[in-house]
Scaffold this motif. Structure first.
Motif, mmCIF file in Angstrom:
data_model
loop_
_atom_site.group_PDB
_atom_site.id
_atom_site.type_symbol
_atom_site.label_atom_id
_atom_site.label_comp_id
_atom_site.label_asym_id
_atom_site.label_seq_id
_atom_site.Cartn_x
_atom_site.Cartn_y
_atom_site.Cartn_z
ATOM 1 N N SER A 90 0.843 -1.194 0.000
ATOM 2 C CA SER A 90 0.000 0.000 0.000
ATOM 3 C C SER A 90 0.885 1.253 0.000
ATOM 4 O O SER A 90 2.102 1.173 0.166
ATOM 5 C CB SER A 90 -0.881 0.002 1.249
ATOM 6 O OG SER A 90 -0.059 0.158 2.406
ATOM 7 N N ILE A 91 0.259 2.384 -0.157
ATOM 8 C CA ILE A 91 0.998 3.654 -0.074
ATOM 9 C C ILE A 91 1.633 3.781 1.307
ATOM 10 O O ILE A 91 2.776 4.235 1.430
ATOM 11 C CB ILE A 91 0.064 4.854 -0.366
ATOM 12 C CG1 ILE A 91 -0.396 4.832 -1.828
ATOM 13 C CG2 ILE A 91 0.746 6.163 -0.021
ATOM 14 C CD1 ILE A 91 0.722 4.965 -2.843
ATOM 15 N N ASP A 92 0.930 3.363 2.357
ATOM 16 C CA ASP A 92 1.497 3.431 3.712
ATOM 17 C C ASP A 92 2.740 2.563 3.832
ATOM 18 O O ASP A 92 3.737 2.970 4.446
ATOM 19 C CB ASP A 92 0.457 3.003 4.755
ATOM 20 C CG ASP A 92 -0.676 4.001 4.899
ATOM 21 O OD1 ASP A 92 -0.461 5.200 4.595
ATOM 22 O OD2 ASP A 92 -1.772 3.588 5.314
ATOM 23 N N VAL A 93 2.704 1.363 3.267
ATOM 24 C CA VAL A 93 3.886 0.493 3.279
ATOM 25 C C VAL A 93 5.020 1.154 2.496
ATOM 26 O O VAL A 93 6.176 1.135 2.928
ATOM 27 C CB VAL A 93 3.563 -0.907 2.719
ATOM 28 C CG1 VAL A 93 4.829 -1.712 2.467
ATOM 29 C CG2 VAL A 93 2.642 -1.659 3.670
ATOM 30 N N ALA A 94 4.697 1.766 1.362
ATOM 31 C CA ALA A 94 5.720 2.434 0.553
ATOM 32 C C ALA A 94 6.376 3.579 1.327
ATOM 33 O O ALA A 94 7.602 3.725 1.330
ATOM 34 C CB ALA A 94 5.107 2.951 -0.743
ATOM 35 N N VAL A 95 5.562 4.391 1.998
ATOM 36 C CA VAL A 95 6.099 5.505 2.778
ATOM 37 C C VAL A 95 6.979 4.987 3.918
ATOM 38 O O VAL A 95 8.091 5.482 4.142
ATOM 39 C CB VAL A 95 4.959 6.404 3.316
ATOM 40 C CG1 VAL A 95 5.462 7.395 4.354
ATOM 41 C CG2 VAL A 95 4.278 7.134 2.160
ATOM 42 N N ASP A 96 6.502 3.970 4.637
ATOM 43 C CA ASP A 96 7.293 3.404 5.731
ATOM 44 C C ASP A 96 8.579 2.758 5.224
ATOM 45 O O ASP A 96 9.605 2.785 5.904
ATOM 46 C CB ASP A 96 6.462 2.391 6.518
ATOM 47 C CG ASP A 96 5.383 3.045 7.368
ATOM 48 O OD1 ASP A 96 5.472 4.274 7.604
ATOM 49 O OD2 ASP A 96 4.451 2.336 7.795
ATOM 50 N N THR A 97 8.537 2.187 4.019
ATOM 51 C CA THR A 97 9.734 1.595 3.414
ATOM 52 C C THR A 97 10.766 2.671 3.104
ATOM 53 O O THR A 97 11.959 2.499 3.388
ATOM 54 C CB THR A 97 9.357 0.816 2.139
ATOM 55 O OG1 THR A 97 8.435 -0.220 2.485
ATOM 56 C CG2 THR A 97 10.584 0.226 1.471
ATOM 57 N N LEU A 98 10.315 3.784 2.550
ATOM 58 C CA LEU A 98 11.241 4.884 2.267
ATOM 59 C C LEU A 98 11.830 5.462 3.557
ATOM 60 O O LEU A 98 13.022 5.787 3.606
ATOM 61 C CB LEU A 98 10.543 5.973 1.454
ATOM 62 C CG LEU A 98 10.219 5.580 0.020
ATOM 63 C CD1 LEU A 98 9.371 6.656 -0.651
ATOM 64 C CD2 LEU A 98 11.486 5.326 -0.774
ATOM 65 N N LYS A 99 11.015 5.576 4.589
ATOM 66 C CA LYS A 99 11.520 6.042 5.883
ATOM 67 C C LYS A 99 12.587 5.092 6.415
ATOM 68 O O LYS A 99 13.622 5.526 6.933
ATOM 69 C CB LYS A 99 10.377 6.151 6.901
ATOM 70 C CG LYS A 99 9.444 7.306 6.680
ATOM 71 C CD LYS A 99 8.341 7.288 7.730
ATOM 72 C CE LYS A 99 7.313 8.356 7.518
ATOM 73 N NZ LYS A 99 6.208 8.264 8.503
ATOM 74 N N LEU A 100 12.325 3.791 6.286
ATOM 75 C CA LEU A 100 13.275 2.789 6.751
ATOM 76 C C LEU A 100 14.577 2.879 5.956
ATOM 77 O O LEU A 100 15.669 2.825 6.534
ATOM 78 C CB LEU A 100 12.659 1.391 6.633
ATOM 79 C CG LEU A 100 13.454 0.238 7.219
ATOM 80 C CD1 LEU A 100 13.705 0.421 8.708
ATOM 81 C CD2 LEU A 100 12.715 -1.086 6.977
ATOM 82 N N ALA A 101 14.487 3.045 4.656
ATOM 83 C CA ALA A 101 15.687 3.173 3.820
ATOM 84 C C ALA A 101 16.505 4.394 4.224
ATOM 85 O O ALA A 101 17.734 4.313 4.348
ATOM 86 C CB ALA A 101 15.292 3.261 2.346
ATOM 87 N N GLU A 102 15.834 5.511 4.452
ATOM 88 C CA GLU A 102 16.532 6.734 4.859
ATOM 89 C C GLU A 102 17.167 6.586 6.232
ATOM 90 O O GLU A 102 18.233 7.142 6.500
ATOM 91 C CB GLU A 102 15.571 7.934 4.844
ATOM 92 C CG GLU A 102 15.115 8.329 3.465
ATOM 93 C CD GLU A 102 16.259 8.801 2.574
ATOM 94 O OE1 GLU A 102 17.166 9.512 3.058
ATOM 95 O OE2 GLU A 102 16.256 8.448 1.384
ATOM 96 N N TYR A 103 16.545 5.827 7.107
ATOM 97 C CA TYR A 103 17.080 5.565 8.441
ATOM 98 C C TYR A 103 18.296 4.647 8.378
ATOM 99 O O TYR A 103 19.309 4.871 9.045
ATOM 100 C CB TYR A 103 15.982 4.939 9.308
ATOM 101 C CG TYR A 103 16.419 4.522 10.680
ATOM 102 C CD1 TYR A 103 16.515 5.445 11.716
ATOM 103 C CD2 TYR A 103 16.733 3.194 10.952
ATOM 104 C CE1 TYR A 103 16.919 5.052 12.991
ATOM 105 C CE2 TYR A 103 17.138 2.790 12.215
ATOM 106 C CZ TYR A 103 17.226 3.732 13.237
ATOM 107 O OH TYR A 103 17.632 3.334 14.483
ATOM 108 N N LEU A 104 18.198 3.583 7.575
ATOM 109 C CA LEU A 104 19.255 2.576 7.516
ATOM 110 C C LEU A 104 20.507 3.044 6.773
ATOM 111 O O LEU A 104 21.625 2.639 7.124
ATOM 112 C CB LEU A 104 18.734 1.307 6.846
ATOM 113 C CG LEU A 104 17.687 0.512 7.601
ATOM 114 C CD1 LEU A 104 17.139 -0.607 6.727
ATOM 115 C CD2 LEU A 104 18.258 -0.038 8.901
ATOM 116 N N THR A 105 20.349 3.866 5.751
ATOM 117 C CA THR A 105 21.474 4.235 4.903
ATOM 118 C C THR A 105 22.657 4.808 5.679
ATOM 119 O O THR A 105 23.781 4.311 5.538
ATOM 120 C CB THR A 105 21.031 5.179 3.774
ATOM 121 O OG1 THR A 105 20.071 4.484 2.961
ATOM 122 C CG2 THR A 105 22.203 5.621 2.903
ATOM 123 N N PRO A 106 22.487 5.830 6.520
ATOM 124 C CA PRO A 106 23.657 6.352 7.230
ATOM 125 C C PRO A 106 24.236 5.365 8.259
ATOM 126 O O PRO A 106 25.444 5.327 8.459
ATOM 127 C CB PRO A 106 23.149 7.628 7.902
ATOM 128 C CG PRO A 106 21.664 7.529 7.905
ATOM 129 C CD PRO A 106 21.286 6.639 6.771
#
Length: 165
Positions: free
Chosen positions: A141-157
């Motif tokens: 869903s869009i909510d899963v997509a948004v949470d996935t992007l948040k997770l990616a931004e959190y994990l990258t650094p």
């Protein structure tokens, strides 16, 4: 895609991560100059484990230069990491269909042939949702997509710091 699976099926989120551990033996993070002359840092291979505050643990491995195949493996953390399930893409049926798809659609990117059955399923489910409101089962869903992007931004650094020591 792997992060979306963690969000949708394992409940991973920025708020419930207890620990992130990069596999420094498998992973590769590089800084290279692009055509513009600017430097970019990114992962070409990455393997890491996420442990959540509610005791779930998942490991993701990806090799962006490793070809068009993909393998998903589910193991039991409570049973000495015994393999419970393995899925390979493309499977034998998909491999058999690739020559016909190449003839039907010459010149397409190779991964389009490999992923053709999955894209048909995805399109059918989303179209049905648009037509009659039926939930697109198995589709993020869009909510899963948004949470996935948040997770990616959190994990990258976090992962970059662990790998560029």
């Amino acid at each position: 895609h792997e992060l979306a699976l963690l969000v949708k099926f394992y409940g991973a989120s920025v708020d419930n991560i207890a620990e992130v551990i990069a596999d420094t033996e498998y992973s590769s993070c590089q800084t290279l100059k692009g055509p513009s002359g600017n430097s970019f840092t990114d992962f070409d291979k990455l393997k890491f484990t996420i442990k959540t505050k509610d005791g779930k643990e998942a490991t993701v491995a990806a090799d962006r230069c490793g070809g068009d195949d993909s393998v998903g493996i589910v193991t039991s953390a409570s049973d000495n990491n015994n393999e419970l399930f393995r899925y390979s893409m493309p499977d034998e049926e998909d491999l058999a269909a690739i020559p016909m798809l190449e003839k039907k659609n010459p010149g397409a990117m190779p991964y389009f042939y490999v992923q053709d059955p999955d894209y048909w399923t995805l399109k059918e489910r989303v179209a049905k949702n648009c037509l009659d409101g039926t939930e697109a089962d198995g589709v993020a869903s869009i909510d899963v997509a948004v949470d996935t992007l948040k997770l990616a931004e959190y994990l990258t650094p976090i992962l970059t710091k662990q790998l560029l020591r």
